[in-house]
Design a protein around this motif. Structure first.
Motif, mmCIF file in Angstrom:
data_model
loop_
_atom_site.group_PDB
_atom_site.id
_atom_site.type_symbol
_atom_site.label_atom_id
_atom_site.label_comp_id
_atom_site.label_asym_id
_atom_site.label_seq_id
_atom_site.Cartn_x
_atom_site.Cartn_y
_atom_site.Cartn_z
ATOM 1 N N ASN A 42 0.792 -1.228 0.000
ATOM 2 C CA ASN A 42 0.000 0.000 0.000
ATOM 3 C C ASN A 42 0.824 1.277 0.000
ATOM 4 O OD1 ASN A 42 -2.553 -1.304 0.005
ATOM 5 N ND2 ASN A 42 -2.219 -1.805 2.157
ATOM 6 N N PHE A 43 2.076 1.192 0.423
ATOM 7 C CA PHE A 43 2.919 2.379 0.519
ATOM 8 C C PHE A 43 4.344 2.053 0.088
ATOM 9 C CE2 PHE A 43 -0.376 2.848 3.734
ATOM 10 C CZ PHE A 43 -0.851 4.125 3.463
ATOM 11 N N ARG A 65 2.260 5.534 -18.840
ATOM 12 C CA ARG A 65 1.234 6.492 -18.416
ATOM 13 C C ARG A 65 1.577 7.057 -17.048
ATOM 14 N NH1 ARG A 65 -2.673 2.432 -20.727
ATOM 15 N NH2 ARG A 65 -2.242 1.370 -18.790
ATOM 16 N N LEU A 66 1.472 8.382 -16.911
ATOM 17 C CA LEU A 66 1.715 9.031 -15.627
ATOM 18 C C LEU A 66 0.610 8.630 -14.659
ATOM 19 C CD1 LEU A 66 3.281 11.073 -13.876
ATOM 20 C CD2 LEU A 66 1.780 12.846 -14.812
ATOM 21 N N ILE A 67 1.015 8.092 -13.508
ATOM 22 C CA ILE A 67 0.059 7.631 -12.499
ATOM 23 C C ILE A 67 -0.040 8.616 -11.347
ATOM 24 C CG2 ILE A 67 -0.447 5.781 -10.848
ATOM 25 C CD1 ILE A 67 -0.746 4.979 -13.813
ATOM 26 N N MET A 83 -4.114 2.483 -4.391
ATOM 27 C CA MET A 83 -5.069 2.526 -5.497
ATOM 28 C C MET A 83 -4.536 1.896 -6.775
ATOM 29 S SD MET A 83 -2.880 4.882 -5.560
ATOM 30 C CE MET A 83 -2.652 6.592 -5.378
ATOM 31 N N LEU A 84 -3.258 1.542 -6.805
ATOM 32 C CA LEU A 84 -2.662 0.955 -7.999
ATOM 33 C C LEU A 84 -3.031 -0.519 -8.125
ATOM 34 C CD1 LEU A 84 0.966 2.420 -7.858
ATOM 35 C CD2 LEU A 84 -1.045 3.338 -9.034
ATOM 36 N N LYS A 103 12.373 0.654 -10.700
ATOM 37 C CA LYS A 103 11.156 -0.133 -10.896
ATOM 38 C C LYS A 103 10.756 -0.766 -9.570
ATOM 39 C CE LYS A 103 12.400 -1.255 -15.602
ATOM 40 N NZ LYS A 103 12.928 -2.267 -16.508
ATOM 41 N N PHE A 104 9.456 -0.825 -9.334
ATOM 42 C CA PHE A 104 8.968 -1.563 -8.169
ATOM 43 C C PHE A 104 7.734 -2.344 -8.577
ATOM 44 C CE2 PHE A 104 6.286 2.171 -7.770
ATOM 45 C CZ PHE A 104 5.093 1.665 -7.279
ATOM 46 N N PHE A 105 7.459 -3.379 -7.837
ATOM 47 C CA PHE A 105 6.300 -4.219 -8.099
ATOM 48 C C PHE A 105 5.269 -3.977 -7.021
ATOM 49 C CE2 PHE A 105 3.712 -8.002 -8.235
ATOM 50 C CZ PHE A 105 3.556 -8.187 -9.596
ATOM 51 N N LYS A 106 4.027 -3.709 -7.448
ATOM 52 C CA LYS A 106 2.900 -3.526 -6.519
ATOM 53 C C LYS A 106 2.184 -4.863 -6.402
ATOM 54 C CE LYS A 106 -0.816 -1.568 -4.522
ATOM 55 N NZ LYS A 106 -1.760 -2.624 -4.282
ATOM 56 N N ASN A 107 2.093 -5.384 -5.172
ATOM 57 C CA ASN A 107 1.357 -6.627 -4.927
ATOM 58 C C ASN A 107 -0.136 -6.395 -4.994
ATOM 59 O OD1 ASN A 107 3.505 -8.388 -4.543
ATOM 60 N ND2 ASN A 107 3.739 -7.760 -2.424
#
Length: 107
Positions: A42-43, A65-67, A83-84, A103-107
């Motif tokens: 989440n963060f 795309r800009l998030i 929210m991702l 780069k990071f991975f969002k779970n």
């Protein structure tokens, strides 16, 4: 980035990225900016060890795309990524004299 030389017109490559293959849990660089954790839920956090001025921070999805954008003076700890959607993202940290990309991975 992975660059593959063209072999023929009909050749293609499928690359499957796994979070654990992208990086360790912490991204560090020679100027004392630490981005963690990776993968994240989440963060994400930025530890600015040497208190270098950060002009802005942008997050892009893998399609460019800009998030999210955080400008100088805005709070960047923590950065809410709840929210991702799950997937790979790119963080760009603009400093006065250089640009850091991670780069990071969002779970």
């Amino acid at each position: 980035d992975i660059l593959l030389p063209p072999i023929g017109q009909d050749d293609y490559w499928v690359v499957k990225l796994q979070p654990e293959a992208l990086t360790t849990s912490i991204f560090e660089n020679d100027i004392g900016i630490v981005l963690y954790p990776n993968p994240a839920n989440n963060f994400i956090y930025i530890n600015n060890i040497k208190n270098i001025v950060i002009d802005n921070i942008t997050i892009y999805d893998i399609n460019g795309r800009l998030i999210k954008e955080l400008n100088e003076g805005q709070t960047y700890n923590p950065i809410n990524i709840s929210m991702l959607s799950q997937g790979l993202y790119i963080v760009i940290i603009n400093l006065e004299d250089r640009i850091l990309k991670h780069k990071f991975f969002k779970n």
